[in-house]
Write a protein that holds these residues in place. Structure first.
Motif, PDB file in Angstrom:
ATOM      1  N   ASP A  72       0.809  -1.220   0.000  1.00 46.73           N
ATOM      2  CA  ASP A  72       0.000   0.000   0.000  1.00 46.73           C
ATOM      3  C   ASP A  72       0.851   1.283   0.000  1.00 46.73           C
ATOM      4  OD1 ASP A  72       1.059  -0.339   2.493  1.00 46.73           O
ATOM      5  OD2 ASP A  72      -0.801  -0.029   3.591  1.00 46.73           O
ATOM      6  N   GLY A  73       2.020   1.223  -0.634  1.00 45.55           N
ATOM      7  CA  GLY A  73       2.853   2.419  -0.721  1.00 45.55           C
ATOM      8  C   GLY A  73       2.198   3.492  -1.575  1.00 45.55           C
ATOM      9  N   SER A  74       2.738   4.714  -1.505  1.00 40.57           N
ATOM     10  CA  SER A  74       2.106   5.835  -2.216  1.00 40.57           C
ATOM     11  C   SER A  74       2.115   5.637  -3.735  1.00 40.57           C
ATOM     12  CB  SER A  74       2.813   7.137  -1.843  1.00 40.57           C
ATOM     13  OG  SER A  74       4.198   7.022  -2.103  1.00 40.57           O
ATOM     14  N   LYS A  75       3.089   4.886  -4.259  1.00 41.80           N
ATOM     15  CA  LYS A  75       3.168   4.672  -5.711  1.00 41.80           C
ATOM     16  C   LYS A  75       2.389   3.441  -6.177  1.00 41.80           C
ATOM     17  CE  LYS A  75       7.919   5.903  -6.519  1.00 41.80           C
ATOM     18  NZ  LYS A  75       9.091   5.187  -7.017  1.00 41.80           N
ATOM     19  N   ALA A  76       1.895   2.649  -5.232  1.00 42.44           N
ATOM     20  CA  ALA A  76       1.319   1.343  -5.564  1.00 42.44           C
ATOM     21  C   ALA A  76       0.203   1.415  -6.608  1.00 42.44           C
ATOM     22  CB  ALA A  76       0.823   0.642  -4.303  1.00 42.44           C
ATOM     23  N   THR A  77      -0.640   2.449  -6.523  1.00 36.93           N
ATOM     24  CA  THR A  77      -1.779   2.504  -7.441  1.00 36.93           C
ATOM     25  C   THR A  77      -1.360   2.829  -8.871  1.00 36.93           C
ATOM     26  OG1 THR A  77      -2.124   4.787  -6.755  1.00 36.93           O
ATOM     27  CG2 THR A  77      -3.502   3.115  -5.694  1.00 36.93           C
ATOM     28  N   GLN A  78      -0.136   3.354  -9.044  1.00 36.79           N
ATOM     29  CA  GLN A  78       0.322   3.682 -10.406  1.00 36.79           C
ATOM     30  C   GLN A  78       0.972   2.484 -11.103  1.00 36.79           C
ATOM     31  OE1 GLN A  78       3.059   6.993  -9.814  1.00 36.79           O
ATOM     32  NE2 GLN A  78       1.712   7.744  -8.216  1.00 36.79           N
ATOM     33  N   LEU A  79       1.117   1.380 -10.404  1.00 36.47           N
ATOM     34  CA  LEU A  79       1.817   0.230 -10.970  1.00 36.47           C
ATOM     35  C   LEU A  79       0.878  -0.657 -11.777  1.00 36.47           C
ATOM     36  CD1 LEU A  79       3.790  -0.751  -7.742  1.00 36.47           C
ATOM     37  CD2 LEU A  79       4.667   0.569  -9.672  1.00 36.47           C
ATOM     38  N   GLU A  80       1.446  -1.324 -12.773  1.00 37.33           N
ATOM     39  CA  GLU A  80       0.672  -2.279 -13.579  1.00 37.33           C
ATOM     40  C   GLU A  80       0.433  -3.570 -12.797  1.00 37.33           C
ATOM     41  OE1 GLU A  80      -0.380  -2.065 -16.891  1.00 37.33           O
ATOM     42  OE2 GLU A  80       0.192   0.048 -16.884  1.00 37.33           O
ATOM     43  N   THR A  81       1.433  -3.929 -12.003  1.00 37.79           N
ATOM     44  CA  THR A  81       1.359  -5.167 -11.232  1.00 37.79           C
ATOM     45  C   THR A  81       1.213  -4.825  -9.760  1.00 37.79           C
ATOM     46  OG1 THR A  81       3.481  -5.401 -12.362  1.00 37.79           O
ATOM     47  CG2 THR A  81       2.432  -7.412 -11.577  1.00 37.79           C
ATOM     48  N   GLU A  82       0.448  -5.599  -9.047  1.00 42.84           N
ATOM     49  CA  GLU A  82       0.337  -5.365  -7.614  1.00 42.84           C
ATOM     50  C   GLU A  82       1.603  -5.843  -6.914  1.00 42.84           C
ATOM     51  OE1 GLU A  82      -3.281  -6.826  -5.881  1.00 42.84           O
ATOM     52  OE2 GLU A  82      -4.421  -6.051  -7.581  1.00 42.84           O
ATOM     53  N   PRO A  83       2.098  -5.057  -5.974  1.00 44.74           N
ATOM     54  CA  PRO A  83       3.331  -5.481  -5.287  1.00 44.74           C
ATOM     55  C   PRO A  83       3.128  -6.658  -4.337  1.00 44.74           C
ATOM     56  CG  PRO A  83       2.783  -3.158  -4.790  1.00 44.74           C
ATOM     57  CD  PRO A  83       1.649  -3.724  -5.568  1.00 44.74           C
ATOM     58  N   GLY A  84       1.901  -7.029  -4.041  1.00 47.43           N
ATOM     59  CA  GLY A  84       1.652  -8.161  -3.146  1.00 47.43           C
ATOM     60  C   GLY A  84       1.670  -7.744  -1.685  1.00 47.43           C
TER      61      GLY A  84
END
Ligand code: HEC
Length: 135
Positions: A72-84
């Motif tokens: 749930d980092g601040s950049k997470a929503t901009q990623l194509e893949t979920e960081p898990g």
């Protein structure tokens, strides 16, 4: 008539959200090579390593993975893949060597840290920190 219009807007909004929302269904499996899986951390003091790892984590990893590795980092929503979610077994059941490999090499949205964190001990310290995220 007004009510119907409002309902229509709500329904259309819902449809467009559900189409753009990321689904985790097509998450590609990611396996570390066997020679990495077998690797053991050279750091013997796990608590000291985790403390060092935490400092590196806050600088390099938190923006995507979140302070507690929940994805749930601040950049997470901009990623194509979920960081898990690193608190879960998906991550925690992997051997240290796999987490070390993934941190080192990266894949797609997950950057490679081979150059950014050149000292292998530092990358092992991050693995020790990831272990503290287990719930
Ligand atoms: C730009 C965002 C971003 C940053 C910064 C980032 N990661 Fe990641 N990380 C990801 C994404 C996205 C994935 C999922 C990749 C995939 O499945 O293809 C991931 C996956 C991982 C995995 C594999 C997890 C598993 O369960 O298999 C590990 C380990 C990892 N990251 C460690 C780190 C560490 C350690 C750092 C900091 C040194 C870091 N990451 C920084 C985005 C990031």
């Amino acid at each position: 008539m007004k009510k119907v219009l409002v309902l229509l807007i709500v329904v259309m909004g819902w449809i467009s959200i559900s189409f753009t929302e990321k689904t985790n269904l097509d998450k590609k499996p990611w396996n570390a090579p066997d020679n990495f899986k077998k690797m053991k951390s050279p750091l013997t003091d796990a608590a000291a390593a985790a403390a060092d790892g935490k400092v590196l984590w806050n600088t390099h990893c938190k923006s995507c993975h979140g302070a507690k590795g929940l994805g749930d980092g601040s950049k997470a929503t901009q990623l194509e893949t979920e960081p898990g979610d690193f608190s879960k077994a998906d991550t925690q059941a992997q051997p240290d060597g796999s987490l070390f490999y993934k941190t080192t090499e990266g894949r797609d949205d997950m950057p490679s840290f081979k150059k950014k964190i050149p000292d292998e001990d530092d990358r092992w310290a991050l693995v020790a920190f990831i272990r503290t995220l287990k719930k």
